[in-house]
Design a protein around this motif. Structure first.
Motif, mmCIF file in Angstrom:
data_model
loop_
_atom_site.group_PDB
_atom_site.id
_atom_site.type_symbol
_atom_site.label_atom_id
_atom_site.label_comp_id
_atom_site.label_asym_id
_atom_site.label_seq_id
_atom_site.Cartn_x
_atom_site.Cartn_y
_atom_site.Cartn_z
ATOM 1 N N PHE A 250 0.596 -1.308 0.082
ATOM 2 C CA PHE A 250 -0.101 -0.426 0.105
ATOM 3 C C PHE A 250 0.806 0.717 -0.475
ATOM 4 O O PHE A 250 0.188 2.195 -0.945
ATOM 5 C CB PHE A 250 -0.756 -0.212 0.956
ATOM 6 N N GLU A 251 2.044 1.442 1.083
ATOM 7 C CA GLU A 251 2.803 2.382 0.867
ATOM 8 C C GLU A 251 3.352 2.227 -0.985
ATOM 9 O O GLU A 251 3.450 4.068 -1.086
ATOM 10 C CB GLU A 251 3.506 2.251 1.948
ATOM 11 N N ALA A 252 3.784 1.813 -1.624
ATOM 12 C CA ALA A 252 4.129 2.207 -3.123
ATOM 13 C C ALA A 252 2.450 2.822 -3.880
ATOM 14 O O ALA A 252 3.639 3.216 -4.293
ATOM 15 C CB ALA A 252 4.851 0.580 -3.454
ATOM 16 N N MET A 253 1.939 2.194 -3.314
ATOM 17 C CA MET A 253 0.902 2.353 -4.894
ATOM 18 C C MET A 253 0.255 4.394 -4.290
ATOM 19 O O MET A 253 0.316 4.800 -4.780
ATOM 20 C CB MET A 253 -0.855 2.092 -3.941
ATOM 21 N N ALA A 255 3.411 5.995 -2.735
ATOM 22 C CA ALA A 255 4.802 6.457 -3.441
ATOM 23 C C ALA A 255 4.474 6.808 -5.265
ATOM 24 O O ALA A 255 5.022 7.811 -5.607
ATOM 25 C CB ALA A 255 6.012 5.504 -3.262
ATOM 26 N N GLU A 256 3.635 6.181 -5.938
ATOM 27 C CA GLU A 256 4.218 5.673 -7.114
ATOM 28 C C GLU A 256 2.180 7.222 -7.356
ATOM 29 O O GLU A 256 2.220 6.956 -9.196
ATOM 30 C CB GLU A 256 3.748 5.183 -7.270
ATOM 31 N N ARG A 257 1.796 7.203 -6.060
ATOM 32 C CA ARG A 257 0.676 8.343 -6.492
ATOM 33 C C ARG A 257 -0.271 7.927 -7.568
ATOM 34 O O ARG A 257 -1.884 8.095 -7.882
ATOM 35 C CB ARG A 257 1.110 9.256 -7.369
ATOM 36 N N ILE A 258 -0.869 6.031 -7.134
ATOM 37 C CA ILE A 258 -1.208 5.093 -7.669
ATOM 38 C C ILE A 258 -2.828 5.915 -6.298
ATOM 39 O O ILE A 258 -3.841 6.037 -6.882
ATOM 40 C CB ILE A 258 -1.853 4.157 -7.839
ATOM 41 N N CYS A 259 -2.362 5.306 -5.104
ATOM 42 C CA CYS A 259 -3.405 5.768 -4.357
ATOM 43 C C CYS A 259 -2.961 7.267 -3.474
ATOM 44 O O CYS A 259 -2.074 7.192 -3.238
ATOM 45 C CB CYS A 259 -3.013 4.129 -2.803
ATOM 46 N N VAL A 260 -4.135 8.566 -3.455
ATOM 47 C CA VAL A 260 -3.360 9.254 -3.525
ATOM 48 C C VAL A 260 -4.513 9.502 -2.023
ATOM 49 O O VAL A 260 -5.517 9.143 -2.023
ATOM 50 C CB VAL A 260 -3.657 10.347 -4.584
ATOM 51 N N PRO A 261 -4.495 11.021 -1.507
ATOM 52 C CA PRO A 261 -4.882 11.517 -0.031
ATOM 53 C C PRO A 261 -5.928 11.552 -0.787
ATOM 54 O O PRO A 261 -6.284 12.285 -2.154
ATOM 55 C CB PRO A 261 -4.117 12.692 0.480
ATOM 56 N N ALA A 262 -7.187 11.550 -0.005
ATOM 57 C CA ALA A 262 -8.726 11.607 0.046
ATOM 58 C C ALA A 262 -8.938 13.201 0.737
ATOM 59 O O ALA A 262 -9.367 13.119 1.885
ATOM 60 C CB ALA A 262 -9.884 10.548 0.500
ATOM 61 N N VAL A 263 -8.683 14.221 0.123
ATOM 62 C CA VAL A 263 -8.437 15.492 0.963
ATOM 63 C C VAL A 263 -9.606 16.301 -0.071
ATOM 64 O O VAL A 263 -9.833 15.948 -1.399
ATOM 65 C CB VAL A 263 -7.615 16.518 0.775
#
Length: 263
Positions: A250-253, A255-263
């Protein structure tokens, strides 16, 4: 079956879960079968209930019982088998606990966390009850690092911007799925799920990773029905290596901006 034999047949995770329940006053005299069953499962509930009752009648205090269970657990960890490190967690119709219950395991993981919790889920509904213990634990431990990976999707007819969809989702999550007044965790989503050029993409993983040492993987969503009534099957694994691998995934996701903060 003697008192000692009944307790010695339990795996380390069950022993520690019983000790935790006793220390937090969720389990105590008269150690009813139904209460014990939610922790140990049906097959061992009667024997364990009888053992705890007998020890209590002999003068062992709840704190003393918890300490004894922890000592047995420490001993079991020295020679634990795969069955002790990997436990089935199964939820069925109400009133039946086939082994450890999904809701009990999830709440126990939240309650015991000391450093970090990573949660990934597909569906969240009536989550205030599901996350009540996590919210309380976050408020108790200011340094507890909690990340929640959510599934944010776009309906076919929805023409709103990505920012509007994410903002609306977060508002609903805080209003309906997070305990009021509690510190809110870091929220992430898979940005591909809202990209027009992508085919259908979902955050379909369902897991909880605690303190880099335990990982719970389940079919159950973070909904009241899934935690208590649906037929669900999962595994609770005590493995620092597997917990680390899941966290790094999940941390790799992120770092690669695949998973991004929901803000």
């Amino acid at each position: 079956m003697s008192q000692g034999a009944a307790l010695a047949k339990l795996g380390e995770a069950d022993l520690r879960a019983l000790a935790s329940a006793i220390r937090s006053h969720r389990l105590g005299p008269p150690f009813g079968i139904s209460a014990v069953q939610r922790i140990t499962g049906q097959s061992m509930a009667v024997a364990v209930s009888d053992a705890l009752k007998a020890l209590s009648l002999e003068g062992c205090t709840p704190g003393g019982l918890a300490s004894c269970l922890e000592v047995i657990a420490d001993s079991a960890s020295a020679w634990s088998s795969v069955e002790d490190k990997v436990q089935l967690v199964m939820t069925g119709p109400e009133g039946r606990a086939y082994h450890r219950d999904t809701a009990v395991v999830v709440q126990d993981l939240f309650r015991r966390a000391e450093r970090s919790i990573l949660v990934a889920g597909y569906a969240f509904y009536q989550g205030r009850e599901v996350f009540e213990e996590l919210g309380r634990r976050m408020d108790e431990l200011a340094a507890l690092h909690v990340r929640v990976f959510l599934n944010v999707s776009r309906k076919p007819e929805d023409t709103a911007s990505t920012a509007e969809i994410v903002s609306g989702f977060v508002q609903k999550f805080k209003a309906y799925n997070w305990p009021a007044g509690c510190r809110v965790p870091e929220l992430y989503y898979d940005c591909r799920s809202l990209a027009a050029a992508e085919g259908p993409v979902s955050m379909h993983a369902k897991c909880v990773v605690v303190d880099g040492r335990e990982i719970f993987i389940s079919s159950a969503n973070f909904t009241e029905a899934a935690q208590h009534r649906n037929i669900e099957v999962g595994v609770l694994i005590r493995s620092a290596m597997l917990a680390r691998q899941a966290t790094e995934f999940f941390e790799a996701m992120v770092a690669e901006r695949i998973c991004v903060p929901a803000v």
